[in-house]
Design an enzyme around this catalytic site. Structure first.
Site, short mmCIF file in Angstrom:
data_model
loop_
_atom_site.label_atom_id
_atom_site.label_comp_id
_atom_site.label_asym_id
_atom_site.label_seq_id
_atom_site.Cartn_x
_atom_site.Cartn_y
_atom_site.Cartn_z
N ARG A 124 61.87 76.32 21.48
CA ARG A 124 62.86 77.40 21.54
C ARG A 124 63.04 77.85 22.98
O ARG A 124 62.55 78.91 23.41
CB ARG A 124 62.45 78.54 20.62
CG ARG A 124 62.71 78.17 19.17
CD ARG A 124 62.82 79.37 18.28
NE ARG A 124 63.53 79.04 17.06
CZ ARG A 124 63.73 79.90 16.07
NH1 ARG A 124 63.29 81.13 16.16
NH2 ARG A 124 64.39 79.53 15.00
N GLN A 129 69.23 75.98 22.53
CA GLN A 129 69.89 76.90 21.60
C GLN A 129 71.02 76.24 20.82
O GLN A 129 71.19 76.47 19.62
CB GLN A 129 70.41 78.12 22.35
CG GLN A 129 69.30 79.07 22.78
CD GLN A 129 69.83 80.30 23.49
OE1 GLN A 129 71.02 80.42 23.73
NE2 GLN A 129 68.94 81.20 23.85
N ASP A 132 69.57 74.25 17.89
CA ASP A 132 68.56 74.93 17.08
C ASP A 132 69.02 75.12 15.64
O ASP A 132 69.62 76.14 15.29
CB ASP A 132 68.21 76.27 17.73
CG ASP A 132 67.02 76.96 17.08
OD1 ASP A 132 66.52 76.44 16.06
OD2 ASP A 132 66.58 78.00 17.60
N SER A 135 67.66 78.23 13.65
CA SER A 135 68.35 79.50 13.88
C SER A 135 69.69 79.54 13.15
O SER A 135 70.04 80.55 12.52
CB SER A 135 68.57 79.72 15.38
OG SER A 135 67.36 79.99 16.02
N TYR A 231 58.44 82.07 18.11
CA TYR A 231 58.06 82.58 16.80
C TYR A 231 56.92 83.57 16.95
O TYR A 231 56.10 83.47 17.85
CB TYR A 231 57.59 81.45 15.88
CG TYR A 231 58.63 80.40 15.63
CD1 TYR A 231 59.54 80.55 14.59
CD2 TYR A 231 58.70 79.26 16.41
CE1 TYR A 231 60.50 79.58 14.34
CE2 TYR A 231 59.66 78.28 16.17
CZ TYR A 231 60.56 78.45 15.14
OH TYR A 231 61.50 77.49 14.91
#
Length: 380
Positions: A124, A129, A132, A135, A231
């Site tokens: 992450r 991004q 991902d 997400s 996380y």
């Protein structure tokens, strides 16, 4: 020119697809030959004709030689062992492969000489991004969890002033302020609820309050919960006991609790125990997004709604599958963003010096690179 296959997802209840006509066009433009299995996108609202119009070719089940020529398989969930056994050595599988403790996957990888990119393991970092998938799918889960809770609740969410009197707004408690939790907060606020949020990380307080919710301060004990790889880290039993004491006060008059707290590769922390459920009012609702990893709430079961002493317990596993069109669109764009930099002059290169690839590439040509994950004792 590498040949890429879009299979039909075979996992029970799976409605998503790993590539859409939109991303097929772009995959072809960067050098892939794209094949799809008949009906691959139907459950997500994408017809076979739309894939053909985008330039993909229909994959014939009868053409055994073609199976041995596939270089890349894009999937949502890991294909079954029988399918993997038919592929050529060196094929690359990209998807949510559930690597933690997955000895069946390890066997297929080693016997088939498979390379595997597991999307759960993408680091992450800022550069990741756009790739991902956790997400993008958690966003959907957080949104849909609130709609489920609102639908199951015996009250309105917003405050209403009517000729018959004023209706007070619902109280929603969100456990965990990750991507799913933040989307749940935003959705509950849009529906007019008063929202309280519990998270082990004091650092998320500002994000929570910026969405108009109220932060439940974590226990003031000698422990500093933090993040690892984006996380929340696992905390001690002592911390969880203290956290439950704080939550108990909020849940007594809560209408809906949305549980989102998960730690990758670990059993979900138990945040709502039997005693806490006993004190929730009849008619209230618990939506547990962590149910597939053991659940944040006592008594929840994947895919089931259980009425316990008047409280509805919703085991909300696989919520992105209930919004398959947008879930697939976002998932497919994530995969495209991951693959695009790996292509150079119609050649696919897995550069293990790249932080993004090194973290997610669990095997290369049948050699397992992250054996500690596959042997971690998680769920298959």
């Amino acid at each position: 020119m590498p040949r890429l296959l879009i299979p039909i997802e075979t996992a029970l209840g799976e409605t998503r697809v790993s590539a859409t006509p939109e991303t097929v066009k772009k995959l072809i433009s960067i050098g892939f030959s794209v094949y799809f299995k008949k009906g691959a996108g139907e459950r997500a609202g994408f017809s076979d004709d739309s894939y053909l119009a985008a330039g993909a070719d229909l994959f014939s089940e009868e053409n055994g030689e073609l199976v041995n020529q596939i270089d890349v398989v894009l999937c949502v969930n890991c294909p079954c062992q029988e399918f993997l056994s038919k592929l050529k050595k060196g094929v690359l599988i990209v998807g949510l492969l559930a690597p933690y403790g997955n000895t069946n996957l390890a066997t297929s990888i080693e016997s088939g000489g498979i390379s595997a990119l597991s999307l759960e393991l993408l680091p992450r970092i800022s550069r990741a991004q756009s790739s991902d998938v956790l997400s993008s799918q958690a966003n959907i889960a957080g949104y849909k969890a609130v709609l489920l809770g609102a639908s199951a609740l015996d009250r309105y969410f917003p405050m209403l002033m009517t000729a018959a009197g004023t209706v007070q707004p619902a109280k929603v408690v969100v456990l965990g302020a990750g991507v799913a939790g933040l989307q749940a907060i935003a959705t509950a606020k849009r529906l007019g609820a008063v929202v309280f949020v519990s998270d082990i990380r004091p650092a998320v307080k500002e994000q929570i309050e910026s969405l108009g919710a109220r932060f439940i301060e974590p226990p003031a004990i000698a422990e500093d919960p933090s993040e690892s790889g984006g996380y929340a880290t696992q905390v001690s039993d002592e911390f969880l006991i203290a956290q439950r004491q704080e939550l108990k006060k909020q849940l007594i008059d809560a209408d809906v609790a949305i549980c989102t707290a998960q730690v990758p590769g670990k059993k979900s922390p138990r945040l709502i125990d039997e005693e806490m459920l006993d004190q929730m009012r009849s008619g209230s609702v618990v939506v547990d997004l962590a149910v597939s990893q053991g659940g944040n709430c006592f008594g929840t079961k994947p895919g089931e709604t259980i009425l316990r002493k008047g409280v509805k317990l919703i085991g909300a596993s696989d919520l992105p599958c209930t919004v398959p069109n947008h879930a697939s669109t976002l998932f497919a764009r994530n995969l495209l963003a991951l693959l695009e930099p790996l292509m150079n002059e119609a050649e696919l290169t897995l550069n293990t010096e790249d932080e993004l690839i090194d973290g997610a590439l669990i095997s290369k040509n049948g050699v397992i690179r992250h054996a500690h994950l596959i042997n971690s004792g998680g769920s298959n």
